[in-house]
Design a protein around this motif. Structure first.
Motif, PDB file in Angstrom:
ATOM      1  N   THR A  42      37.369  40.569   6.098  1.00  0.00           N
ATOM      2  CA  THR A  42      36.076  40.753   6.732  1.00  0.00           C
ATOM      3  C   THR A  42      35.137  41.431   5.752  1.00  0.00           C
ATOM      4  O   THR A  42      35.453  42.505   5.230  1.00  0.00           O
ATOM      5  CB  THR A  42      36.190  41.590   8.007  1.00  0.00           C
ATOM      6  OG1 THR A  42      37.097  40.943   8.922  1.00  0.00           O
ATOM      7  CG2 THR A  42      34.838  41.744   8.678  1.00  0.00           C
ATOM      8  N   GLN A  68      43.434  38.498   7.454  1.00  0.00           N
ATOM      9  CA  GLN A  68      42.003  38.559   7.744  1.00  0.00           C
ATOM     10  C   GLN A  68      41.260  39.294   6.629  1.00  0.00           C
ATOM     11  O   GLN A  68      41.656  40.388   6.220  1.00  0.00           O
ATOM     12  CB  GLN A  68      41.765  39.283   9.067  1.00  0.00           C
ATOM     13  CG  GLN A  68      40.300  39.489   9.428  1.00  0.00           C
ATOM     14  CD  GLN A  68      39.608  38.212   9.832  1.00  0.00           C
ATOM     15  OE1 GLN A  68      40.151  37.415  10.604  1.00  0.00           O
ATOM     16  NE2 GLN A  68      38.392  37.986   9.321  1.00  0.00           N
ATOM     17  N   THR A 101      33.907  35.952   4.977  1.00  0.00           N
ATOM     18  CA  THR A 101      34.718  36.427   6.087  1.00  0.00           C
ATOM     19  C   THR A 101      35.497  35.280   6.712  1.00  0.00           C
ATOM     20  O   THR A 101      34.917  34.258   7.091  1.00  0.00           O
ATOM     21  CB  THR A 101      33.827  37.096   7.147  1.00  0.00           C
ATOM     22  OG1 THR A 101      33.223  38.266   6.575  1.00  0.00           O
ATOM     23  CG2 THR A 101      34.639  37.483   8.377  1.00  0.00           C
ATOM     24  N   LEU A 124      38.958  45.056   5.431  1.00  0.00           N
ATOM     25  CA  LEU A 124      37.507  45.149   5.549  1.00  0.00           C
ATOM     26  C   LEU A 124      36.926  45.610   4.218  1.00  0.00           C
ATOM     27  O   LEU A 124      37.424  46.573   3.621  1.00  0.00           O
ATOM     28  CB  LEU A 124      37.150  46.135   6.651  1.00  0.00           C
ATOM     29  CG  LEU A 124      35.663  46.429   6.866  1.00  0.00           C
ATOM     30  CD1 LEU A 124      34.925  45.185   7.327  1.00  0.00           C
ATOM     31  CD2 LEU A 124      35.500  47.570   7.878  1.00  0.00           C
TER      32      LEU A 124
END
Length: 113
Positions: A110, A108, A89, A11
């Protein structure tokens, strides 16, 4: 058989930076490596790619913000992502091309606004 091990996702706030790494095991004849990404409900698309000779190719949406590099001795490719936007993202997949394509498991990224 080539195994790809990715790292570096997570993140990050908009405007921030992140570096992805992908190490390839099992082959010394990789012609090109690259990063693709897939956001929910969309197709997987090329982000950036680099040949064994160092030639690079970028998606228009990341030009000037992302940089792909490669350490041939370590069979590792990196994606330095700067000035990240929420539209970045996605799940990022490493790709290695020999006589066929190999894919990592995905990591991932984000970007929060």
């Amino acid at each position: 058989q080539v195994q790809l091990v990715e790292s570096g996702g997570g993140l990050v706030q908009a405007g921030g930076s992140r570096r992805l790494s992908c190490a390839a095991f099992g082959s010394s004849s990789i012609r090109a490596m690259g990063w693709y990404r897939q956001a929910p409900g969309t197709e997987r698309v090329l982000v950036a790619a680099i040949t064994s000779g160092g030639s690079t190719n970028y998606a228009d949406s990341v030009k000037g913000r992302f940089t792909i590099s490669r350490d041939n001795a370590k069979n590792t490719v990196y994606l330095q992502m700067n000035s990240l936007k929420p539209d970045d993202t996605a799940v990022y997949y490493c790709n290695a091309h020999t006589i066929r394509d190999y894919w990592g498991q995905g990591t991932q990224v984000t970007v929060s606004s």
